[in-house]
Write a protein that holds these residues in place. Structure first.
Motif, PDB file in Angstrom:
ATOM      1  N   TRP A  76       0.678   5.727   0.252  1.00  0.00           N
ATOM      2  CA  TRP A  76      -0.120   6.924   0.517  1.00  0.00           C
ATOM      3  C   TRP A  76       0.077   7.930  -0.613  1.00  0.00           C
ATOM      4  O   TRP A  76       1.187   8.100  -1.127  1.00  0.00           O
ATOM      5  N   ARG A 107       0.842  -1.194   0.000  1.00  0.00           N
ATOM      6  CA  ARG A 107       0.000   0.000   0.000  1.00  0.00           C
ATOM      7  C   ARG A 107       0.882   1.250   0.000  1.00  0.00           C
ATOM      8  O   ARG A 107       1.968   1.261   0.571  1.00  0.00           O
ATOM      9  N   GLU A 151      -4.841   6.021   1.072  1.00  0.00           N
ATOM     10  CA  GLU A 151      -3.956   4.876   0.987  1.00  0.00           C
ATOM     11  C   GLU A 151      -4.392   4.010  -0.193  1.00  0.00           C
ATOM     12  O   GLU A 151      -5.520   3.507  -0.228  1.00  0.00           O
ATOM     13  N   ALA A 164      -5.632  12.881   1.803  1.00  0.00           N
ATOM     14  CA  ALA A 164      -4.739  11.803   1.377  1.00  0.00           C
ATOM     15  C   ALA A 164      -5.506  10.487   1.364  1.00  0.00           C
ATOM     16  O   ALA A 164      -6.566  10.351   1.994  1.00  0.00           O
TER      17      ALA A 164
END
Length: 642
Positions: A599, A597, A630, A628
């Motif tokens: 960001w 993952r 993820e 933001a």
């Protein structure tokens, strides 16, 4: 025959070459300016092996204007077969099938006189091309036999693998009434056009025997449908009627039909064309040997006037009489720029012809010898080609999933995130000029990651990952497959898919199955409905719906390249341009090629997901996102502003 000698031959500009049928008589006309005599022979059957086979007469033809020969034969000749017999001043002779024949007997060894109206399915006169907006276009490529040959397809056995396999509108897996197959499946997928691998008469399949298979890039009779796809190859009108019925069924479902055409070569060096005017039709090196840019040793010299006319006439014939919606040109760089532009201009003069698609492969298979200063139709010629002639972008293909000629070579989605540099340029349809070519319109660029050539997408991903079980629904490969598809569907341009790519189609590692067997090439409709692969199909369906719902993703209206976001590493993010300042309905798209993952910063505002890399659709889902987000591993994320 050199370039100067070829140009000195008379040019015949008439629109009446071939057999022009009327109930009272048929006019036969052939361009053969170097012949000393021509006769037309008439036959009761298309082959000598059929019951009732007999010659019905022969008629000497007379010299006509501009190198043509002509004869008018009285009577209703609909359904009569014929060949031309030519004599030349040096004493040699040749028997040929009319290059302009509209129908033929089994294996295409005799042309057939045809009343086209008598070879039309019911309702054909009302058939019309669907009006498909440019931003909604998405191509799905399939071979006629592959489409319905599977015994589980739900298509009646007699129609499997034929033109008529496209006709039933409600087929399901083994007739279970639940799981759609064939046309029933296509209607819900969301593609706009079906590209058919060659459907003109080709040389390498025996139409009289079951079980033959070939992709069809071996032209024999350019204006005759292939007989092995019909239910009766012996009676020439049947293939015409059934081919039209297939197109009619696709149109009825709202789908356009693109015809894969091979005007770059003939299968035989001793083709009907070459027999008719020896030395004229093919390119040659200075030593007299035919050039081999097609890989077949007999490139057609499209730059010569009557070759160009023949190609233009053939394309127009299919567009008029079969209502074809688009043409895909095999090895398009073997066609010269002026010929391609002449085709485009001729199509545009047809009613609604501006909507007919044109695109092709901007490369050759080897060296050729264009004459008279002709320029090949490759990516270097984009400034001279019409901006409504598109091209397959191998740069996108290889950047996304790895080079097609190296099975282990990875791309952006499967282990080489550094390929993101090229993917950045693919997003805007390569209009930045980063690779030395500069499309004027995004719609010139065919964005794709798999086609009939080379590995299927699933097999390429498996090869890079060193997976040997092609039937396993491997989670990593599914993620890579979804990401590759979503990149194609969020880049500007014209998206294109190999049939079955959307359910992990496999050929078990065979990268060149052009000769079959059909069991390897046919679409596996049971695989399509396995839950893991059905979920992959649902993802394609959702991404196609997003593209239709947000027209500016395609760049089809001349939109500028998307605005790229500054992101770390090999993440890619962009905002498609919109009109006005209202943020509602604005999209932002992210690519994460990493196995973990990541960001990413969001533009200002409130956002919700349309795609999270696994699920996709036009209905926003999930919580509101600000500041933001993820990103999932190996994913494409699409957000919409609220």
């Amino acid at each position: 025959m050199n370039w100067q000698q070829a140009c000195e031959l008379p040019y015949y500009g008439g629109a009446d070459l071939g057999a022009t049928w009327d109930r009272e008589h048929t006019v036969f006309k052939l361009w053969a300016p170097t012949a000393s005599g021509v006769t037309v022979q008439l036959f009761a059957t298309g082959t000598d092996a059929e019951p009732g086979a007999a010659m019905q007469g022969e008629h000497p033809m007379q010299p006509a204007e501009d190198g043509a020969w002509s004869v008018t034969v009285p009577g209703d000749l609909n359904g009569v077969y014929y060949v031309y017999v030519l004599q030349f001043p040096d004493g040699h002779g040749a028997t040929v099938v009319d290059p302009y024949a509209r129908a033929a007997g089994a294996n295409g060894q005799r042309g057939m006189v045809l009343d086209l109206n008598s070879a039309a399915p019911e309702g054909w006169q009302q058939d019309a091309r669907p009006d498909i907006p440019p931003h909604s276009r998405a191509i799905w490529e399939v071979h006629v036999a592959d489409f319905s040959a599977d015994e589980h397809s739900g298509v009646p056995e007699a129609w499997r693998g034929t033109y008529l396999g496209f006709v039933p509108a409600d087929t399901t897996l083994d007739g279970d009434g639940v799981h759609p197959t064939c046309l029933n499946y296509l209607k819900a997928l969301g593609i706009s056009h079906v590209q058919l691998q060659p459907i003109f008469d080709y040389a390498t399949v025996d139409e009289t025997a079951p079980g033959g298979y070939n992709w069809g890039y071996d032209p024999l009779n350019y204006n005759v449908p292939e007989g092995s796809f019909s239910t009766d190859a012996f009676h020439g009108a049947v293939r015409v009627r059934e081919c039209r019925a297939m197109i009619q069924a696709l149109h009825r479902a709202g789908l356009g039909v693109v015809m894969d055409v091979v005007y770059n070569h003939t299968y035989h060096t001793d083709s009907w064309l070459e027999r008719t005017v020896p030395g004229y039709w093919n390119r040659r090196w200075n030593n007299g040997q035919m050039t081999n840019g097609s890989g077949c040793g007999d490139d057609l010299a499209s730059e010569r006037p009557m070759v160009r006319k023949y190609i233009v006439d053939s394309v127009l014939y299919w567009a008029r009489e079969y209502h074809i919606d688009g043409f895909r040109f095999d090895l398009m760089a073997l066609e010269d720029v002026d010929t391609m532009n002449a085709i485009r201009a001729a199509l545009d003069r047809l009613p609604g012809g501006e909507r007919i698609l044109m695109y092709g492969e901007p490369w050759t298979g080897g060296g050729t010898n264009l004459e008279g200063g002709a320029q090949p139709s490759d990516k270097r010629a984009l400034d001279r080609l019409s901006d409504r002639i598109g091209f397959f972008c191998d740069d996108t293909r290889d950047a996304v999933k790895g080079n097609v000629f190296d099975s282990s070579n990875a791309g952006y989605v499967n282990g080489a995130p550094q390929c993101g540099y090229d993917v950045l340029h693919a997003v805007g349809a390569w209009r930045s000029g980063a690779r030395g070519f500069r499309p004027r319109l995004a719609t010139q660029v065919v964005q794709y990651v798999s086609a009939h050539d080379n590995f299927t997408l699933w097999d390429k991903l498996a090869a890079v990952a060193r997976r040997g079980d092609y039937d396993a629904a491997d989670g990593e490969l599914l993620a890579q497959n979804r990401m590759a598809a979503a990149i194609c569907l969020t880049c500007q341009g014209l998206p294109f898919f190999q049939a079955g790519e959307e359910f992990g189609r496999t050929k078990y590692g065979d990268h060149n199955s052009y000769q079959g067997p059909l069991s390897l090439n046919r679409l596996d409709w049971r695989r399509a409905h396995r839950p893991e692969f059905a979920a992959l199909t649902a993802f394609y369906r959702g991404m196609l719906a997003i593209r239709r719902a947000y027209p500016r993703l395609a760049g089809a209206a001349g939109e500028p390249e998307p605005f790229l976001l500054a992101l770390p590493g090999w993440l890619i993010g962009f905002v498609p341009e919109t009109e006005g300042n209202d943020p509602v309905g604005q999209l932002v798209v992210y690519y994460n090629p990493e196995r973990t993952r990541q960001w990413a910063a969001l533009p200002s505002g409130s956002w919700r997901r349309l795609c999270d890399g696994t699920h996709a659709g036009t209905t926003p889902f999930g919580p509101i996102c600000r500041d933001a987000l993820e990103l999932e591993p190996r994913s494409v994320t699409v957000l919409v502003a609220e």
